[in-house]
Design an enzyme around this catalytic site. Structure first.
Site, PDB file in Angstrom:
ATOM      1  N   LYS A  61      -5.751   0.682   1.687  1.00 50.06           N
ATOM      2  CA  LYS A  61      -5.880   0.947   0.250  1.00 50.06           C
ATOM      3  C   LYS A  61      -7.174   0.379  -0.337  1.00 50.06           C
ATOM      4  O   LYS A  61      -7.628   0.813  -1.386  1.00 50.06           O
ATOM      5  CB  LYS A  61      -4.656   0.422  -0.481  1.00 50.06           C
ATOM      6  CG  LYS A  61      -3.405   1.210  -0.082  1.00 50.06           C
ATOM      7  CD  LYS A  61      -2.220   0.940  -0.959  1.00 50.06           C
ATOM      8  CE  LYS A  61      -1.091   1.931  -0.693  1.00 50.06           C
ATOM      9  NZ  LYS A  61      -0.553   1.838   0.693  1.00 50.06           N
TER      10      LYS A  61
HETATM   11  C1  LIG Z   1       0.082   2.844   1.365  1.00 56.11           C
HETATM   12  C2  LIG Z   1       0.199   2.716   2.852  1.00 56.11           C
HETATM   13  C3  LIG Z   1       0.571   3.792   3.672  1.00 56.11           C
HETATM   14  C4  LIG Z   1       0.940   5.147   3.100  1.00 56.11           C
HETATM   15  O1  LIG Z   1      -0.156   5.827   2.546  1.00 56.11           O
HETATM   16  P1  LIG Z   1       0.101   7.061   1.530  1.00 56.11           P
HETATM   17  O2  LIG Z   1      -1.232   7.395   1.019  1.00 56.11           O
HETATM   18  O3  LIG Z   1       1.021   6.513   0.479  1.00 56.11           O
HETATM   19  O4  LIG Z   1       0.726   8.135   2.322  1.00 56.11           O
HETATM   20  C5  LIG Z   1       0.634   3.596   5.030  1.00 56.11           C
HETATM   21  N1  LIG Z   1       0.378   2.396   5.575  1.00 56.11           N
HETATM   22  C6  LIG Z   1       0.014   1.332   4.827  1.00 56.11           C
HETATM   23  C7  LIG Z   1      -0.229   0.035   5.492  1.00 56.11           C
HETATM   24  C8  LIG Z   1      -0.093   1.449   3.450  1.00 56.11           C
HETATM   25  O5  LIG Z   1      -0.437   0.380   2.719  1.00 56.11           O
END
Ligand SMILES: *Cc1c(COP(=O)(O)O)cnc(C)c1O
Length: 534
Positions: free
Chosen positions: A122
């Site tokens: 993120k």
């Molecule tokens: C947010 C997240 C996901 C999922 O990503 P999306 O964009 O919501 O599909 C997968 N793995 C981790 C570690 C995350 O923080």
């Protein structure tokens, strides 16, 4: 290179609003009709991109891609370049998102997205979003006196990754405060320490006595509170913000070029994406629609598998309808099937009931398949279809799409569902076959799905996205590797940045259960006022 200076505008997936600027879309987050913003046109790649972009850095790729979505009249090229430079200067790896080969015999690779400040994917989006917010605010406030300055209050709820990435993206930014609520005592100790040890004056952590859902309800209530909104300009950083999707497009290109440089004759490339809210993989879909030759996008889910079920059945339902309920009988215990909750798994960042960004894909599917005539009438059809589906999701807990819409979805995507047991087995297995590589549980879901894809006979490169560093999810990792005598978590996994983190001073305000929403509102008002006075 053919010069392309688009005037890029945005519309809502529910058909209620058109012709928004990029700045509007970023600051609003959600459209007034409840829909999500998408570009009115997905830009095509400029002629010669395949050779001219082949050796660019991550930052250069980001600038080129972002310029196709942001009009230069909104953010002049020199400013965009500086925003990108600042956003990725915080990453520890020089290539920002390196692609590593995990298994050369099967062409299985891992696109490591966890080299940012909070060790999760993120950061790629939130470092950029934080800088964008600041850029727009500073510009809006350029000629204003102190009393008239626009001040943005970002409010979010987190069960872990989003909150820390948002805090690190927004810390110290001008004209902006950030409030992140987490369920007290219910997030991992590392994540709690990451968030609460950030002491910048504009960062506010709220430990809410309750669940993650309680935190989310408070966020929604504050956004709906007209009194509160009169005095405070609220903004969200959740995964539906368009700038987050945009920022994530870059690494699909970066990975594509990295693999082509290593093996120019390889033709086919699949990306396998551990998926929750569908933001990460949606960026891959945009990359593909722009013209990046991606053979297939594979959605990997945990046991919260609404997407996996959709691709099998064409029905998007919060809850799997089984047995008597499916035949029209009463669901058990008088609980409406769709009110049942999320399953807690070893990959908590993917524990979702519905995937909010899926709405954006639905719009494109409806636009391409159901629409006819000119672009305006296609958009109208798409907006109406999406609106109808999303209303049904709300009132009935689900909806079905026509056969041809499902067929279109299957052209670009495949899905795999991975259980907790398979997640652990994959961490254990990869540690052996990939020479001691330690996967986090989310990335392990990607690798488990990638292995199936290879087994099913896929040719060419298979790239799983590694969305978190294993040190963030020590519980699952230690469980999976308990039998490995040589394995030592502290020595092999823990990054030096985490050492001593738990002992640093913290700043966090507890919101007691009995104080509820009123308590949250009071903390936000008091702390924003105190910041202004400081
Ligand atoms: C947010 C997240 C996901 C999922 O990503 P999306 O964009 O919501 O599909 C997968 N793995 C981790 C570690 C995350 O923080």
């Amino acid at each position: 290179m053919a010069s392309h200076t688009p005037s890029q505008r945005y519309l809502s997936t529910r058909g209620g609003s058109y012709d928004f600027s990029f700045e509007d879309v970023v600051l609003k987050g959600l459209a007034a009709d409840g829909g999500l913003f998408i570009p009115e046109e997905i830009p095509a790649l400029p002629q010669g991109w395949q050779t001219e972009w082949a050796n660019l850095s991550f930052e250069e790729l980001a600038v080129n891609i972002f310029s196709l979505y942001i009009s230069p009249s909104e953010i002049p090229p020199a400013d965009l370049k500086e925003l990108v430079r600042k956003s990725y200067a915080t990453f520890r790896d020089p290539s920002v998102t390196p692609t590593v080969t995990l298994d050369p015999t099967r062409n299985v690779h891992l696109l490591e997205l966890f080299h940012g400040p909070t060790f999760a994917f993120k950061d790629v989006a939130l470092q950029f979003l934080g800088n964008l917010f600041e850029y727009f605010l500073v510009r809006r406030n350029a000629d204003k006196s102190a009393a008239d300055r626009e001040h943005l209050v970002v409010i979010g709820a987190t069960s872990g990754d989003t909150g820390s990435a948002a805090i690190y993206g927004l810390r110290g930014k001008k004209d902006l405060s950030v409030f992140i609520m987490h369920p007290k005592g219910k997030i991992s100790p590392v994540q709690e320490a990451q968030m609460t040890t950030v002491l910048d004056a504009n960062v506010h952590n709220l430990a809410v006595e309750g669940t993650f859902d309680d935190c989310q309800d408070f966020v929604k209530a504050l956004f709906a509170d007209t009194e509160f909104n009169k005095t405070h300009r609220l903004a969200a950083v959740n995964s539906i913000n368009w700038a987050r999707i945009l920022a994530q497009i870059t690494y699909y290109f970066a990975s594509y070029f990295a693999l082509r440089r290593a093996n120019p004759s390889q033709q086919s490339i699949r990306f396998v994406v551990p998926t929750g809210n569908f933001g990460d993989i949606l960026a891959g879909y945009f990359a593909k629609r722009m013209g990046l030759p991606i053979t297939q996008l594979v959605i990997a889910t945990n046991e919260n598998d609404i997407l996996h079920r959709f691709w099998r059945s064409g029905r998007y339902e919060k809850h799997e309808v089984r047995g008597p309920a499916a035949a029209g009988g009463l669901p058990q215990d008088g609980v409406k099937a769709h009110e049942a909750g999320v399953k807690e798994t070893l990959s908590p960042a993917m524990d979702i009931l519905v995937s909010s960004n899926f709405e954006r894909l639905l719009w494109f599917l409806a636009h391409d398949v159901l629409g006819s005539g000119d672009e305006a009438s296609r958009r109208k059809t798409a907006g109406e279809a999406v609106n109808g589906w999303l209303q049904a999701l709300k009132t009935e807990g689900g909806f079905a799409v026509p056969e041809e819409v499902l067929a279109k979805a299957r052209q670009n995507f495949a899905t795999e569902r991975v259980s907790d047991a398979q997640t652990l087995a994959t961490i254990t297995g990869a540690y052996k076959w990939a020479k001691g590589y330690v996967l986090d549980p989310h990335s392990a879901i990607g690798i488990a799905a990638a292995e199936r894809v290879v087994q099913q006979g896929a040719e060419g490169d298979v790239v799983a996205l590694a969305t978190a560093h294993p040190a963030k999810f020590s519980g699952a990792v230690e469980l999976a590797l308990a039998q490995e005598k040589a394995f030592d978590f502290k020595a092999h996994v823990q990054p030096k940045e985490f050492a001593g983190l738990e002992d640093l001073p913290r700043r966090v305000t507890t919101v007691r259960r009995e104080d509820g929403l009123e308590g949250v509102r009071k903390v936000v008002l008091e702390e924003v006022a105190a910041e202004g006075a400081a």
